[in-house]
Design a protein around this motif. Sequence first.
Motif, mmCIF file in Angstrom:
data_model
loop_
_atom_site.group_PDB
_atom_site.id
_atom_site.type_symbol
_atom_site.label_atom_id
_atom_site.label_comp_id
_atom_site.label_asym_id
_atom_site.label_seq_id
_atom_site.Cartn_x
_atom_site.Cartn_y
_atom_site.Cartn_z
ATOM 1 N N HIS A 48 1.118 -0.862 0.320
ATOM 2 C CA HIS A 48 -0.081 0.308 -0.010
ATOM 3 C C HIS A 48 0.586 1.476 0.044
ATOM 4 O O HIS A 48 0.425 2.590 0.365
ATOM 5 N N ASN A 49 2.278 0.770 -0.579
ATOM 6 C CA ASN A 49 2.690 1.962 -0.694
ATOM 7 C C ASN A 49 3.228 2.956 0.402
ATOM 8 O O ASN A 49 3.335 4.348 1.133
ATOM 9 N N LEU A 158 -1.221 -5.681 15.401
ATOM 10 C CA LEU A 158 -0.250 -6.287 13.855
ATOM 11 C C LEU A 158 -1.033 -5.907 12.523
ATOM 12 O O LEU A 158 -2.167 -5.801 12.740
ATOM 13 N N VAL A 159 -0.187 -5.153 11.890
ATOM 14 C CA VAL A 159 0.286 -4.253 10.803
ATOM 15 C C VAL A 159 -0.718 -5.475 10.355
ATOM 16 O O VAL A 159 0.999 -7.032 9.275
ATOM 17 N N VAL A 160 -1.304 -5.535 8.683
ATOM 18 C CA VAL A 160 -1.229 -6.880 7.573
ATOM 19 C C VAL A 160 -2.403 -5.787 6.194
ATOM 20 O O VAL A 160 -2.501 -5.052 6.489
ATOM 21 N N GLY A 161 -1.007 -4.614 5.638
ATOM 22 C CA GLY A 161 -1.185 -3.937 4.349
ATOM 23 C C GLY A 161 -2.090 -2.987 5.424
ATOM 24 O O GLY A 161 -0.902 -2.607 5.850
ATOM 25 N N ASN A 162 -3.299 -2.572 4.932
ATOM 26 C CA ASN A 162 -3.549 -1.024 5.186
ATOM 27 C C ASN A 162 -4.508 -1.729 6.162
ATOM 28 O O ASN A 162 -5.399 -1.002 6.397
ATOM 29 N N LEU A 278 -7.126 1.462 7.374
ATOM 30 C CA LEU A 278 -6.133 2.568 7.297
ATOM 31 C C LEU A 278 -6.218 3.619 6.500
ATOM 32 O O LEU A 278 -6.803 2.836 4.430
ATOM 33 N N THR A 279 -6.976 5.356 6.818
ATOM 34 C CA THR A 279 -6.710 6.361 5.188
ATOM 35 C C THR A 279 -5.841 7.034 5.739
ATOM 36 O O THR A 279 -5.008 7.349 6.609
ATOM 37 N N PRO A 280 -5.530 7.857 4.370
ATOM 38 C CA PRO A 280 -4.491 8.848 4.610
ATOM 39 C C PRO A 280 -5.194 9.630 5.397
ATOM 40 O O PRO A 280 -4.184 10.462 5.882
ATOM 41 N N TYR A 281 -6.108 9.486 6.358
ATOM 42 C CA TYR A 281 -6.423 10.545 7.598
ATOM 43 C C TYR A 281 -5.916 10.250 8.850
ATOM 44 O O TYR A 281 -5.882 10.633 10.035
ATOM 45 N N HIS A 282 -5.246 8.489 8.413
ATOM 46 C CA HIS A 282 -5.100 8.197 9.809
ATOM 47 C C HIS A 282 -3.299 8.584 9.537
ATOM 48 O O HIS A 282 -2.405 8.106 8.822
ATOM 49 N N LEU A 283 -2.994 9.394 10.899
ATOM 50 C CA LEU A 283 -1.686 9.939 10.603
ATOM 51 C C LEU A 283 -0.193 9.080 11.506
ATOM 52 O O LEU A 283 0.683 9.104 11.435
ATOM 53 N N PHE A 284 -0.945 8.318 12.703
ATOM 54 C CA PHE A 284 0.442 7.561 14.024
ATOM 55 C C PHE A 284 -0.522 6.862 14.393
ATOM 56 O O PHE A 284 -1.869 7.519 15.048
ATOM 57 N N GLN A 342 4.214 5.882 13.736
ATOM 58 C CA GLN A 342 3.707 7.205 12.303
ATOM 59 C C GLN A 342 3.935 6.590 11.036
ATOM 60 O O GLN A 342 4.442 5.491 10.686
ATOM 61 N N ILE A 343 2.716 6.925 10.193
ATOM 62 C CA ILE A 343 1.970 6.272 9.004
ATOM 63 C C ILE A 343 2.056 6.931 8.093
ATOM 64 O O ILE A 343 1.024 8.000 7.869
ATOM 65 N N ASN A 344 3.600 7.039 7.654
ATOM 66 C CA ASN A 344 3.345 8.051 6.230
ATOM 67 C C ASN A 344 2.791 7.520 4.298
ATOM 68 O O ASN A 344 3.634 6.180 4.364
ATOM 69 N N ASP A 345 2.329 7.596 4.180
ATOM 70 C CA ASP A 345 1.435 8.210 3.202
ATOM 71 C C ASP A 345 1.640 8.630 2.307
ATOM 72 O O ASP A 345 1.810 9.877 2.632
ATOM 73 N N PRO A 346 2.340 8.452 1.727
ATOM 74 C CA PRO A 346 1.960 9.886 0.094
ATOM 75 C C PRO A 346 0.895 10.555 -0.265
ATOM 76 O O PRO A 346 0.768 11.797 -0.611
#
Length: 352
Positions: A48-49, A158-162, A278-284, A342-346
């Motif tokens: 998910h980049n 547990l993080v699985v992709g997004n 996760l969405t682009p609105y989730h920051l950390f 931190q969730i760094n998403d372009p």
Amino acid sequence: MGCVHGKCCTRNPSSSDGGSGHHGEKKPYNNKHILTQRSLESVPVPSHNLTLQYSILTQRGYYPVAVETENEDSFCIKTQIQGKPNVHFFGVFDGHGEFGAQCSNFVKNRLVEILSSDSALLDDPLKAYTSAFLTTNSELHNSEIDDTESGTTAITVLVVGNTLYVANVGDSRAVIAVRDGDQILAENLSEDQTPFRKDEYDRVKLCGASVLSIGQVEGRKDPDIQYWGDEESQRNDPPRLWLPNGMKPGAAFTRSVGDSAAERIGVIAVPEISIVQLTPYHLFFVVASDGVFEFLRSQTVVNMAAAYTDPRDACAAIAGESYKLWLEHSIRTDDITIIIVQINDPSNVCII
């Protein structure tokens, strides 16, 4: 939330590596942090980049009557579970009782090992997570560690992709920061499992637990009153679980790994699991022991973390504030452990 001396009334007072720089400061990330003595770590989630940039801080509690005792908190970060580049694990374990440190270290190691060896993990994460907790609990009972009146809480992500799978046993906590317009809001990823919760109170009562505060046990308060207000107002004398007609264990939580004697009154190792896409609105997100959340609200923790670009600075600031507040309210502090990811998403709507 603990007992007179911590998590439960049989806990021995507990003792790790222990930082600052404000949002906007540019610091080299390849050097060790001056306070945490850690390098800033990162791991990609290529499906998910995303990039997860994280740091950890664990701080031994201060106990004036036992200043040399060890830190009963532990943590585990394992990236690329089963060799999968999109699967990562973050966990904090808060031990309690005479052998709390041994319990938390046993559980942090075995839980992730069992998850990693489960071939069905990615097919059915919920089933695998629950099975891993129950198997770890059983193994702890059968180990050389005496967990009769000792154990650990566990808050894990547990993080699985997004997708985040958050499994909680006890009263430590995970929180995620969400951008909402010009605000950053805290959303709890877990719910503390204590007798303040009616569903947990009802469950342990059905199992035979006596639920009383210390004041009620000592006869200073009416034992027939089964309402204790909210957790914040009753911080110094919360409701606890006791064996019928007994003076143990005095647990302020309703779920844990270990605590074999307390299983007789409903203390279980079954995790509550939440799922977040996760969405682009989730920051950390923040994973921390209740040494952090005893005096800091989830929103306060998120506000503090959002003020720093470097999660090491955020960890240090939050741990320092938690430590200060403990000493303002008590003669001791709890052990304090915090992981910030931190969730760094372009495509993030805001990069903090």
